[in-house]
Scaffold this active site. Structure first.
Site, PDB file in Angstrom:
ATOM      1  N   SER A 146       0.865  -1.177   0.000  1.00 63.41           N
ATOM      2  CA  SER A 146       0.000   0.000   0.000  1.00 63.41           C
ATOM      3  C   SER A 146       0.901   1.227   0.000  1.00 63.41           C
ATOM      4  O   SER A 146       2.020   1.191   0.536  1.00 63.41           O
ATOM      5  CB  SER A 146      -0.892   0.013   1.243  1.00 63.41           C
ATOM      6  N   TYR A 159      -1.538  -0.526  10.620  1.00 67.01           N
ATOM      7  CA  TYR A 159      -1.646  -1.024   9.245  1.00 67.01           C
ATOM      8  C   TYR A 159      -0.438  -0.569   8.427  1.00 67.01           C
ATOM      9  O   TYR A 159       0.185  -1.378   7.724  1.00 67.01           O
ATOM     10  CB  TYR A 159      -2.933  -0.507   8.620  1.00 67.01           C
TER      11      TYR A 159
END
Length: 262
Positions: A146, A159
């Site tokens: 990501s 995350y």
């Protein structure tokens, strides 16, 4: 693009029954891949995905597994090998993007994110690489990271840390097995239009049914990243056409990391 560039690919795709994973599966089939192992949590979604791929002419199976559990990662690889004899491609697309800042993330949330986003890919790669080393065959791995791996938003602290860890793991594996012709790369997509994102927006941000329209209107290129677009890049990175490419972390976004203002 060579239509048959993945004709020799036999791949395992985690998170393969939906979103990015399923888009990659479809793209691989379009490029000649005939053997796919989809791994996920939902047998219902898995059955639908397998049926769709079989209509396209591929042989596909679904393995229900929890990627946070090393034993289930090992089992997913074993099932794939039992069915197809060999596996030479792996896409780690399964992930959790549960929200949490530095101050409100619980130990349980932290452990859950790292178990799914780091431990899962680690042991999936372990199983596939062990097979390739024993078989003395080349292979390719693509990890889906990501843009949050660069820093991430304040509500994505754990995350973002997990994706940063997977970035280092990608490079470590690439370096360790390049002499065995086993390549390992990663893509770092920005904000994506997926069914999972719709659930996240509603659950964590109270977004309404028009969230996608509003989100895309605010983007420089008028859209969020689409799974089918990213799938083309991932399929290329798995294929022999990507040559010696290994250890690469490829940003896939319309916003450029490190830019402040215009």
């Amino acid at each position: 693009m060579s239509v048959e560039r993945n004709a020799g690919t036999r791949a395992i795709i985690t998170g393969g029954a939906q979103g990015i994973g399923f888009a990659v599966a479809q793209q691989l089939v379009a490029e000649g891949c005939e053997a796919l192992v989809l791994v996920g949590r939902s047998p219902e979604k898995g059955a639908l995905a397998v049926a769709a791929l079989e209509k396209l002419g591929a042989e596909a199976i679904f393995v229900s597994a929890d990627m946070s559990r090393p034993d289930e990662c090992a089992r997913a690889v074993e099932v794939g090998l039992e069915r197809f004899g060999t596996i030479n491609g792996l896409v780690n697309a399964a992930a959790s993007s549960a929200r949490g800042t530095l101050t409100d993330t619980t130990p349980e949330l932290f452990d859950s994110l790292f178990a799914t986003n780091v431990r899962g890919p680690f042991f999936m790669m372990q199983g596939v690489v062990r097979h390739l080393l024993a078989a003395k065959k080349p292979g390719a791995i693509v990890n889906v990271l990501s843009m949050s791996a660069h820093a991430g938003q304040s509500f994505l602290t754990a995350y973002s840390a997990s994706k940063g860890a997977l970035a280092v793991l990608t490079k470590n594996v690439a370096n360790a097995y390049r002499g065995n012709r086993i390549r390992c790369n990663a893509v770092l997509p920005g904000w994506m239009d997926t069914p999972g994102e719709a659930v996240v927006q509603a659950k964590f941000h109270g977004a309404g049914p028009d969230w996608l329209e509003k989100a895309e209107a605010a983007q420089p290129m008028g859209q969020l990243v689409k799974p089918h677009q990213l799938a083309v890049l991932i399929a290329y990175m798995l294929s022999p056409q990507s040559g010696v490419m290994t250890g690469s972390l490829v940003d896939y976004d319309q916003n450029v990391a490190g830019v402040i203002g215009d």
